[in-house]
Design a protein around this motif. Structure first.
Motif, mmCIF file in Angstrom:
data_model
loop_
_atom_site.group_PDB
_atom_site.id
_atom_site.type_symbol
_atom_site.label_atom_id
_atom_site.label_comp_id
_atom_site.label_asym_id
_atom_site.label_seq_id
_atom_site.Cartn_x
_atom_site.Cartn_y
_atom_site.Cartn_z
ATOM 1 N N ILE A 1 -13.225 -32.916 -23.841
ATOM 2 C CA ILE A 1 -13.518 -32.547 -22.564
ATOM 3 C C ILE A 1 -15.072 -32.056 -23.011
ATOM 4 O O ILE A 1 -15.345 -30.900 -23.310
ATOM 5 N N ASP A 2 -16.205 -32.797 -22.759
ATOM 6 C CA ASP A 2 -17.602 -32.286 -23.058
ATOM 7 C C ASP A 2 -18.168 -31.308 -22.180
ATOM 8 O O ASP A 2 -18.939 -30.464 -22.667
ATOM 9 N N ASN A 3 -17.949 -31.421 -20.793
ATOM 10 C CA ASN A 3 -18.666 -30.569 -19.974
ATOM 11 C C ASN A 3 -17.682 -29.140 -19.875
ATOM 12 O O ASN A 3 -16.503 -29.154 -19.398
ATOM 13 N N TRP A 4 -18.634 -28.123 -20.361
ATOM 14 C CA TRP A 4 -17.635 -26.994 -20.522
ATOM 15 C C TRP A 4 -17.514 -26.353 -18.958
ATOM 16 O O TRP A 4 -16.464 -25.551 -18.999
ATOM 17 N N ARG A 5 -17.896 -26.774 -17.665
ATOM 18 C CA ARG A 5 -17.846 -26.502 -16.680
ATOM 19 C C ARG A 5 -16.519 -26.933 -16.094
ATOM 20 O O ARG A 5 -15.983 -26.266 -15.098
ATOM 21 N N ASN A 6 -15.808 -27.900 -16.681
ATOM 22 C CA ASN A 6 -14.723 -28.393 -16.179
ATOM 23 C C ASN A 6 -13.419 -27.461 -16.391
ATOM 24 O O ASN A 6 -13.430 -27.022 -17.282
ATOM 25 N N ASP A 7 -12.811 -27.619 -15.238
ATOM 26 C CA ASP A 7 -11.518 -26.749 -15.442
ATOM 27 C C ASP A 7 -10.045 -27.416 -14.969
ATOM 28 O O ASP A 7 -9.173 -26.746 -15.174
ATOM 29 N N THR A 8 -10.329 -28.662 -14.951
ATOM 30 C CA THR A 8 -9.041 -29.430 -14.460
ATOM 31 C C THR A 8 -9.166 -30.820 -15.210
ATOM 32 O O THR A 8 -10.068 -31.441 -15.366
#
Length: 1393
Positions: free
Chosen positions: A779-786
């Protein structure tokens, strides 16, 4: 004594003062004099001297002859005043007046005479100013030249050409230069396209000039919001002249309109300060040196918390003013005369001396004085610029001396004289008639005198004599001194030190020399008790923003109490009464400082004075506030993992700093400040740990016990750290089973500061439990949480790892393995054995059983298909499921027994279900729930709740309001709010005074009729606001209440009742009164009666609902005096009384008592028989007379016209005293007399004619029907007095006319009152009346009279039960208009009485 002294001094001056140089004592006060061409103007100049002086004028330094000006200029006789009758341009100039009498020349001040002018504005075309709504705007104005200066105003040009002045406010104002300023423009400022102009008015000229026109055009319909900003302010560096007016103005633009505040940075505003122009302008009158300093104005509105400010540096300069002004000198021969001319000012003044109007020294183009007494004379010398002296005076040394001190702001000028005399002593100023001094103070008795040679001066007291020459002292209690003012003037001072009460007395002064002596008048010295402070102010410590209050009180001498004053000083400066935050209460002399600030700290002094002495008491105020922020915060050293900081402490503001808080922010989020470390108060350095790969700036906050300071300025140097591996992995990893066919995993993202370097990402590893195969996701986008991963099995366990990494490497922390479950689904099971026990009115206990396997993992996976969370109880009213459906979610922990049964057994659960609908048939069912889904419901179980209290009535109002009651209407509670069987309603009330509620009062008799929808609430006060409550009631009590707030009306005037007497029987009388102006006003009526000749009145019980009263249990054959009284709770109005006799013979009490009555009856019977025989004889005689009598010519005789009795035309109905009714009765008598004679003995259907039911009549006579059970006897009694009412036949017409006016159709009591009220009054009526008691308190009534009421079915039913059924079929005794009628003639009964 004073008159004698004055005459004596005048005599001395005549004898000894043979000459005196002139002195100009009347001259213009204004040094600029303006004139209008064609209007006269004068320049004053009047002098005295011996001999009288002559006058000389100069204009622009040249000689000026007023008489040589073509009769335009005249000089008034015996004075130097010149009058310009028709001044011209050539008359302008600088004028000066001189007075010369040969012993000196006196000079006036110089006067500038100039023509008043007002020039016109320069022409400019009309200008249009376009601006957006909400923006600021300035309209220019350059006032024209004007003498004297013109006043500037702004006006609007009206369509008819007139000019309308603008009313300034805090939004629209004018600056000091004359420009019009709009802080924010509104569309209304276009004023319909009319033009703005500035107007200059010269009030001396009585003329004005109009400037160019300006038109404002406003764009946009929505006002733009703007923070406060400077629009125009006075210059920041200004000086003002002492004695003038300090004027500063600040206009701030902004929308909403900013509020302007003023502050003096050092000190407070004096009492002379005023805030004008809606706070925009600061005025300080009578400017003093203490007014110099820094001032600041601030503008603030709601669009910004940052204030717009402007600072002013004010300097105070001064025009020259006297420090020591020269005085006239009268000296003796061979003495010296010194003249001191000392002035001050800013800048320092320059001096010029004149001798008889001639400069003392030579000037450019002007020769100085050449008088041999001065010029090159050794007797005259000038010590310095302020001092000239002439020695060895001779009698020829008389002259006038002038001194001028000037700077750029003006000048002061003094004209004095030198006169050489030889005379005896004189007392120049007698001592005061009396002098008052307080104990322990010193007093000086002054005796200035004029005498040549060394005098001997003596001070006399009533007991003792004190004498002195130049200086003399007597011990410590007093001192005597004599000061030489000049060679001929002395000042004798007698000083009493620390006086006591014994020093009071009369004192005189005596002076003598070789020429004579003089004695002064007496001076009465009074000693007063000293002033003392009795209650001292105490030291205070307060927190900034709170109020501080000092108290102080004291006493003084009784005779000076009226002059006692208490005031306060702060740091030796008097507290201004105009200070916005400091106020003095003149009742208790306390000083209150509102909203204290640190600068309020200081020494406060209470001063009590009576003008003679004072007493002082001191108290210290300490205002503690949050500390000032630290300053000089800087980074000493920056490393990869830490930074060293230092700072300078700020002012503590009277509360020591407890600790410092160091905060930082980063370039990732510049607006977020993070508290990094708490530092002890004694330290001013700190080392702060840092994260890799960040850009840091720092700031410091100081904290004391009051609070935290504002943050300091952040460091200007940025501290940067290098990248590194992440320290940890994401936290709070969990699964969410709300999405079918998915394994949904969530975690808390790591922020940029925790990533420690570039290229940050998450790595997720997922493996089904028991399987060897795993899946990896990046998961490259650190803002993703799900993340959602497709899965086909519900609620299946998986082993999950989540790791953080960046370009430097993986996180230093090992990843944690989590057991997570896939999606949840609908449960497949339902509860068993649902039952209901312990039922109440709004609660019931629900019981059920369920399988313990559901709690185990296998059970949750296969049967619950998720995590078992609990149960959902659903319930509703039978047949009303859509509108009454409710649910309650019960967590598993609440229904789990303390001792669970073994695995595989059924678990019993119990739950108390609340908030049920009372008195309802309910149904309940239970479902199993997991985290996201609800299972199928169990079978529904029906049960009935018990009866409870009802809900509120949906509608409640007061349709009729009077001065002491309300007629209330309501509707029954809704079906869902009945909650049982309604048994009645309760009413209550309480007064409303602002936000305060009075005590709650219940209505005396509540409503027991469940069908009632209206009632009367009475016994209230007029013009008062009430909160009226209503509660529906069941047998379990009151339900939820409803209230309204309504006010009673003002109390109307109460009129006297008008009544009539009807249905007179042997022991009863019916008294009926007509509804008057008070109908519907809730006025109670009662009847007062007494036997004729008796002293005391008896009274009936009160009648509220009906307009009649039956008096029962009276004596037969007895006359009663009767009257009707109306009472409204406050006032009582009684009608005129009538005398009425009951039917029958009075009961015999004794033979002797009735003997006279029997003889009288016999004689009366014989007389009656004689009258009948006489009438018969006259009738027989008339048959012998001719049938047609003689008549006048033209008369018409109607044979068939019935004879009218006189009383038919003249007699009024008893109880009627209104002229209106008289006119109406006469008209009806004339129209209906024939009809009445024909129909008066015919039977009538009276009840139908009146519109009143038989039952109405029976109830109306319910007060006496028990005494007449025999119908025949009742009819005979009625016939015995029926003829009395024949004469009042016109009452029928009157009553019918009254009914038409009253209009029963518009007044329906059935819609106003409930039947219970009527029945209670009826029952009270049957119980008879109480004995009248004048001393008893007036009753409080809660009923209103009702008229033309038809009884309900329940009333008629109750009447029949009470034995009144036999009267319901009896014909009414009243016709349609309420008048008594005869029944048809009975051939078997006699109608003769």
């Amino acid at each position: 004594m004073l008159l004698q002294t004055t005459i004596y001094l005048l005599f001395l001056s005549t004898v000894f003062a043979v000459n005196r140089p002139p002195n100009i004592y009347v001259q213009p006060t204004d040094r600029d004099i303006y004139y209008k061409p064609g209007e006269s103007v004068e320049i004053l100049c009047i002098a005295d001297g011996i001999p009288k002086p002559k006058y000389i004028w100069r204009r622009n330094g040249e000689a000026y002859n007023p008489s040589g000006q073509d009769d335009r200029v005249v000089q008034l006789p015996n004075q130097g005043t010149i009058v310009f009758n028709k001044p011209e341009d050539k008359d302008e100039g600088i004028f000066q007046c001189f007075a010369d009498n040969g012993y000196g020349i006196s000079a006036s001040v110089k006067i500038n005479l100039r023509e008043a002018k007002l020039k016109k504005f320069a022409y400019e075309p009309r200008q249009t100013h376009t601006v957006y709504a909400g923006k600021d705007l300035t309209l220019p104005c350059t006032p024209p030249q004007s003498y004297p200066p013109a006043d500037v105003y702004w006006v609007i040009k009206e369509p008819d050409g007139r000019w309308q002045a603008i009313n300034f406010d805090k939004r629209v104002s004018m600056d000091i230069e004359g420009k019009l300023r709009f802080t924010n423009v509104l569309r209304s400022d276009m004023v319909g396209g009319r033009a703005y102009s500035c107007m200059a008015i010269n009030y001396f000229m009585r003329d004005n000039a109009i400037g160019p026109e300006h038109v404002v055009t406003v764009l946009g319909s929505t006002e733009q919001k703007q923070p406060a900003k400077e629009l125009w302010t006075s210059p920041s560096d200004q000086f003002f002249v002492k004695g003038g007016t300090l004027r500063l103005k600040c206009i701030f633009a902004g929308n909403p309109t900013p509020v302007v505040y003023w502050e003096k940075l050092e000190g407070t505003f004096p009492d002379r300060a005023k805030f004008k122009s809606f706070g925009q302008e600061l005025h300080i009158t009578d400017v003093r040196e203490s007014d110099a300093g820094q001032y600041e104005c601030m503008g603030l509105n709601s669009e910004s918390t940052q204030r717009a400010t402007k600072a002013f540096d004010v300097r105070i300069e001064a025009a020259p003013f006297w420090v020591e002004e020269p005085h006239d000198v009268e000296a003796s021969i061979n003495e010296k005369a010194t003249f001191i001319c000392k002035a001050d000012g800013d800048p320092k003044p320059e001096y010029a001396w004149y001798i008889n109007g001639v400069p003392l020294e030579d000037r450019q183009n002007e020769l100085g004085v050449r008088d041999p007494r001065i010029y090159n004379n050794n007797r005259f010398y000038k010590k310095d610029a302020n001092n000239i002296t002439l020695t060895n005076l001779t009698l020829e040394d008389h002259m006038n001396i002038q001194c001028n001190a000037s700077n750029k702001h003006g000048y002061v000028f003094s004209d004095v004289y030198l006169n050489v005399l030889a005379e005896k002593p004189t007392i120049i100023k007698p001592p005061p008639a009396q002098i008052k001094v307080a104990e322990s103070k010193s007093v000086t008795l002054d005796c200035p005198g004029k005498v040549k040679n060394d005098p001997t001066v003596t001070r006399y007291r009533t007991k003792g004599k004190f004498q002195g020459t130049k200086t003399q002292s007597n011990k410590q209690t007093y001192s005597v001194s004599m000061t030489e003012i000049s060679s001929v003037e002395y000042r004798f001072l007698y000083v009493l030190q620390k006086v006591v009460m014994a020093d009071a007395g009369d004192y005189r002064c005596r002076a003598k020399n070789i020429y004579g002596e003089v004695t002064s008048s007496s001076c009465k010295t009074q000693i007063r008790r000293k002033t003392r402070i009795e209650q001292y102010p105490l030291d205070l410590e307060v927190i900034a923003g709170y109020d501080a209050k000092f108290t102080c009180s004291g006493s003084t001498d009784f005779d000076e109490a009226a002059h006692m004053e208490v005031y306060w000083e702060k740091d030796d400066k008097r507290v201004s009464t105009n200070e916005q935050r400091m106020t003095q209460n003149f009742q208790d002399n306390s000083l209150t400082i509102s909203g204290t600030i640190v600068r309020d700290s200081g020494v406060y002094t209470c001063i009590i004075t009576n003008g003679l002495d004072e007493d002082r008491a001191y108290a210290i105020l300490t205002v503690k506030d949050r500390p000032d922020p630290p300053s000089g915060v800087e980074t000493e050293r920056c490393r990869d993992s830490s930074a060293d900081l230092k700072w300078i402490k700020g002012i503590e503001n009277n509360a020591p700093v407890q600790y410092f808080i160091v905060q930082y922010n980063t370039s990732f989020n510049r607006d977020q400040w993070v508290s990094a470390k708490k530092v002890e108060y004694s330290q001013n350095t700190a080392t702060i740990p840092l994260q890799p790969w960040g850009n840091y700036t720092f700031r410091v906050i100081a904290t004391n016990k009051i609070g935290a300071s504002s943050p300091s300025f952040h460091t200007t140097k940025v501290c940067r750290t290098n990248p590194a591996q992440p320290e940890r992995n994401p936290q709070n990893v969990r699964s969410i089973g709300d999405t079918r066919n998915m394994l949904k995993i969530q975690w808390i993202p790591m922020n940029e500061l925790e990533q420690n370097g570039p290229g940050f990402k998450y790595q997720l590893t997922v493996k089904e439990r028991g399987s060897t195969r795993s899946d990896t996701y990046n998961i490259d986008n650190w803002r993703n949480d799900t993340i959602e991963i497709p899965k086909s099995k519900p609620y299946t366990p998986y082993l999950v790892k989540l790791q953080a990494k960046n370009n430097v490497g993986d996180a230093k922390e090992d990843p944690t393995e989590y057991t997570l479950y896939s999606y949840e689904d609908i449960p497949k099971v339902r509860p068993n054995d649902v039952d209901v026990t312990d039922i109440g009115n709004n609660f019931a206990t629900i019981t059920w059983t369920w399988d313990s396997l559901w709690q185990e993992e296998q059970g949750e996976m296969t049967q619950i298909q998720g995590q078992l969370k609990g149960f959902r109880i659903q319930y509703w009213r039978t047949n009303e499921k859509l509108s009454t459906f409710r649910e309650v979610e019960v967590p598993l922990a609440e229904v789990m027994p303390k001792d669970p049964p073994p695995a595989g057994m059924q678990i019993p659960s119990t739950y108390m279900l609340k908030n049920l609908s009372p008195y309802s048939n309910m149904q309940v069912q239970i479902c199993v729930i997991n985290n996201f889904f609800v299972g199928p419901p169990s079978d529904a179980k029906a049960f009935n709740t018990f009866e409870g209290v009802p809900g509120p009535v949906p509608k409640f109002e007061a349709r009729i309001r009077t001065s002491n009651s309300f007629v209330l209407f309501w509707t029954r509670p809704e079906n869902e709010d009945l909650n049982g069987i309604i048994t009645g309603y309760d009413l209550g009330f309480q007064t409303v005074e602002g936000l305060e509620l009075g005590a709650f009062h219940d209505r005396e008799e509540q409503i027991n009729d469940p069908m009632a929808v209206q009632a009367v609430l009475s016994g209230l006060l007029p013009d008062r606001k009430y909160r009226v409550h209503i509660f529906a009631r069941t047998r379990f009590g009151r339900g939820e209440g409803t209230f309204i707030e309504v006010s009673t009306t003002r109390k109307a005037a109460l009129g006297s009742p008008v009544f009539d007497v009807r249905d007179i029987a042997e022991t009863s009388i019916n008294v009926t009164w007509a509804p008057g102006a008070n109908t519907g006003a809730h006025v109670v009526y009662y009847v007062e009666f007494r036997k004729e000749g008796a002293a005391d009145w008896q009274r009936s019980n009160d009648e509220v609902m009906r307009n009649y009263k039956n008096l029962n249990n009276l004596e037969k054959g007895t006359y009663y005096e009767i009257r009707v009284v109306a009472f409204d709770g406050y006032n009582r109005a009684a009608s005129a009384s009538q005398v009425v006799g009951t039917v029958g013979f009075a009961a015999a009490r004794a033979v002797a008592a009735n003997y006279g009555w029997f003889v009288g009856m016999m004689i009366g019977g014989l007389i009656f028989i004689g009258i009948v025989i006489f009438i018969y004889w006259v009738h027989r005689r008339r048959k012998d007379v001719e049938e047609i009598p003689k008549t006048r010519k033209g008369a018409v005789i109607k044979d068939n016209a019935p004879m009218r009795r006189d009383d038919d035309f003249e007699r009024e109905s008893r109880g009627q005293y209104n002229d209106y009714y008289k006119d109406e009765r006469k008209r009806y008598r004339n129209e209906r007399y024939d009809e009445y004679e024909r129909d008066q003995y015919e039977p009538h259907d009276e009840p139908a004619a009146r519109g009143i039911s038989n039952h109405d009549y029976d109830e109306k006579n319910g007060g006496y029907h028990d005494d007449y059970n025999d119908e025949k006897r009742r009819d005979d009694n009625r016939d015995s007095y029926r003829d009395d009412y024949d004469r009042d036949s016109y009452n029928d017409d009157y009553d019918r006319d009254y009914d038409r006016d009253y209009d029963r159709d518009d007044y329906d009591d059935r819609d106003r009152y409930d039947d219970d009220d009527y029945d209670r009054d009826y029952k009270r009526e049957k119980e008879g009346y109480d004995d009248y008691d004048e001393s008893r308190d007036p009753p409080q009534y809660d009923r209103a009279p009702r008229y033309d009421r038809e009884l309900s079915y329940e009333d008629r039913h109750r009447a029949s039960v009470d034995g009144e059924k036999e009267y319901m079929s009896e014909p009414s005794k009243f016709d349609a208009d309420g008048a008594p009628i005869d029944k048809p003639a009975d051939p078997h009964s006699s109608t003769f009485v």
